[in-house]
Enzyme design. Sequence first.
Site, PDB file in Angstrom:
ATOM      1  N   ASN A 166     -64.365  77.899  50.393  1.00 18.46           N
ATOM      2  CA  ASN A 166     -64.444  79.114  49.573  1.00 18.46           C
ATOM      3  C   ASN A 166     -65.786  79.125  48.837  1.00 18.46           C
ATOM      4  O   ASN A 166     -65.986  78.341  47.906  1.00 18.46           O
ATOM      5  CB  ASN A 166     -63.263  79.094  48.578  1.00 18.46           C
ATOM      6  CG  ASN A 166     -63.328  80.231  47.576  1.00 18.46           C
ATOM      7  OD1 ASN A 166     -64.111  81.161  47.716  1.00 18.46           O
ATOM      8  ND2 ASN A 166     -62.495  80.147  46.543  1.00 18.46           N
TER       9      ASN A 166
ATOM     10  N   LYS B 242     -67.003  81.383  46.951  1.00 12.43           N
ATOM     11  CA  LYS B 242     -66.931  82.118  45.672  1.00 12.43           C
ATOM     12  C   LYS B 242     -68.132  83.071  45.556  1.00 12.43           C
ATOM     13  O   LYS B 242     -68.616  83.558  46.573  1.00 12.43           O
ATOM     14  CB  LYS B 242     -66.846  81.148  44.494  1.00 12.43           C
ATOM     15  CG  LYS B 242     -65.717  80.119  44.687  1.00 12.43           C
ATOM     16  CD  LYS B 242     -65.395  79.372  43.445  1.00 12.43           C
ATOM     17  CE  LYS B 242     -64.351  78.309  43.768  1.00 12.43           C
ATOM     18  NZ  LYS B 242     -63.841  77.628  42.595  1.00 12.43           N
TER      19      LYS B 242
ATOM     20  N   HIS C 189     -55.948  83.418  44.257  1.00 18.85           N
ATOM     21  CA  HIS C 189     -56.763  82.306  43.742  1.00 18.85           C
ATOM     22  C   HIS C 189     -56.659  82.279  42.222  1.00 18.85           C
ATOM     23  O   HIS C 189     -56.597  83.322  41.571  1.00 18.85           O
ATOM     24  CB  HIS C 189     -58.220  82.486  44.186  1.00 18.85           C
ATOM     25  CG  HIS C 189     -59.026  81.249  43.917  1.00 18.85           C
ATOM     26  ND1 HIS C 189     -59.545  80.976  42.674  1.00 18.85           N
ATOM     27  CD2 HIS C 189     -59.365  80.208  44.711  1.00 18.85           C
ATOM     28  CE1 HIS C 189     -60.172  79.804  42.725  1.00 18.85           C
ATOM     29  NE2 HIS C 189     -60.083  79.320  43.956  1.00 18.85           N
TER      30      HIS C 189
ATOM     31  N   GLU D  70     -58.742  81.815  39.958  1.00 18.31           N
ATOM     32  CA  GLU D  70     -59.781  82.567  39.214  1.00 18.31           C
ATOM     33  C   GLU D  70     -59.418  84.047  39.150  1.00 18.31           C
ATOM     34  O   GLU D  70     -59.686  84.713  38.160  1.00 18.31           O
ATOM     35  CB  GLU D  70     -61.149  82.334  39.864  1.00 18.31           C
ATOM     36  CG  GLU D  70     -61.671  80.938  39.549  1.00 18.31           C
ATOM     37  CD  GLU D  70     -62.605  80.343  40.576  1.00 18.31           C
ATOM     38  OE1 GLU D  70     -63.100  81.076  41.459  1.00 18.31           O
ATOM     39  OE2 GLU D  70     -62.838  79.119  40.503  1.00 18.31           O
TER      40      GLU D  70
ATOM     41  N   GLU E 108     -53.043  74.422  44.682  1.00 21.23           N
ATOM     42  CA  GLU E 108     -54.254  74.215  43.889  1.00 21.23           C
ATOM     43  C   GLU E 108     -53.877  74.145  42.406  1.00 21.23           C
ATOM     44  O   GLU E 108     -53.795  75.183  41.727  1.00 21.23           O
ATOM     45  CB  GLU E 108     -55.231  75.384  44.097  1.00 21.23           C
ATOM     46  CG  GLU E 108     -55.726  75.529  45.515  1.00 21.23           C
ATOM     47  CD  GLU E 108     -57.133  76.115  45.564  1.00 21.23           C
ATOM     48  OE1 GLU E 108     -57.980  75.497  46.193  1.00 21.23           O
ATOM     49  OE2 GLU E 108     -57.374  77.173  44.960  1.00 21.23           O
TER      50      GLU E 108
ATOM     51  N   GLY F  44     -62.518  72.674  40.142  1.00 25.54           N
ATOM     52  CA  GLY F  44     -63.863  72.574  39.573  1.00 25.54           C
ATOM     53  C   GLY F  44     -63.957  71.622  38.391  1.00 25.54           C
ATOM     54  O   GLY F  44     -64.805  71.787  37.518  1.00 25.54           O
TER      55      GLY F  44
ATOM     56  N   SER G 201     -61.207  70.088  43.479  1.00 26.06           N
ATOM     57  CA  SER G 201     -62.159  68.984  43.311  1.00 26.06           C
ATOM     58  C   SER G 201     -62.210  68.008  44.481  1.00 26.06           C
ATOM     59  O   SER G 201     -62.311  66.794  44.301  1.00 26.06           O
ATOM     60  CB  SER G 201     -61.874  68.238  41.995  1.00 26.06           C
ATOM     61  OG  SER G 201     -62.129  69.090  40.908  1.00 26.06           O
TER      62      SER G 201
ATOM     63  N   GLY H  24     -63.830  74.257  47.273  1.00 26.59           N
ATOM     64  CA  GLY H  24     -64.705  75.188  46.574  1.00 26.59           C
ATOM     65  C   GLY H  24     -66.112  74.630  46.486  1.00 26.59           C
ATOM     66  O   GLY H  24     -66.896  74.697  47.440  1.00 26.59           O
ATOM     67  N   GLY H  25     -66.436  74.036  45.349  1.00 27.39           N
ATOM     68  CA  GLY H  25     -67.801  73.550  45.065  1.00 27.39           C
ATOM     69  C   GLY H  25     -68.445  72.761  46.198  1.00 27.39           C
ATOM     70  O   GLY H  25     -69.598  73.016  46.564  1.00 27.39           O
TER      71      GLY H  25
END
Length: 247
Positions: free
Chosen positions: A8, A10, A93, A95, A165, A171, A211, A232-233
């Site tokens: 993802n 983002k 998600h 967020e 998640e 994150g 993470s 993600g990151g």
Amino acid sequence: MKKYIFGNFKMNMSLKDTESYIEKFLPLVENSKNEIVIFPSFVNLMFAKQKLTASKVLLGAQNVSSETFGAYTGETGAFMLKSVGASYVIVGHSERRKLFLEKSDVINKKILEALGVGLKVVLCIGETKYERTNKKYKQAIEKLLADELKGLYENELKNIIIAYEPLWAIGTDKRPSTKEIEEVALIIRNKIKQEYSENSAKNIKVLYGGSINSQVAKAYCMAEGINGLLVGGASLNPQEFAKIANV
Ligand code: PEP
């Protein structure tokens, strides 16, 4: 066994960044047996699709409208995502839930819209830190599943992937232990069994997200009841994401 490894992006990467990412990433994963999906921003989807045509890497979108079409300025309908070559869409998600105040009724509508045009849905669910600390995570997860899968027929579950998640793990460089995610994977499967059948509980795909990096990817991916990872990151770096995708 084939794993599902999803990245993802983002709200990151310009068109040029997306091009350079895909050019670096594809050769690194060309021998992977896993189902790899990247989720760039809406504006980069069509371009990304063209760059992916000769590869097995699939394309997904990060969000979808809960409405079908019409006067909804700024929204993107499921049929539009399908028409530019997306195979998957992320729904729910954390967020979107936290920053854009999306609630279960809207998430349920989004799922129905996406399934209606033949998109596969990655439904993100997870507990808050408070729910984890106070041992309310089972209740929280079961309620999200009941409310957000409402109205789905059993044969539609083959197009649903559940991404566990935990909100406190996204994150943050904190994550549950593999034992803890195995427990939640079982909670998810038991709920699916209760609402549908043993067969669906066995077959539904459950991912872990929060993470993940290349050092821990293998252990989390191989946990009992886990079919893959939502990243993600660490997916923003093509070399790092390729290591994860090749688990
Ligand atoms: C996510 O946002 O879905 C996610 C898993 O992020 P990260 O890997 O950065 O924790």
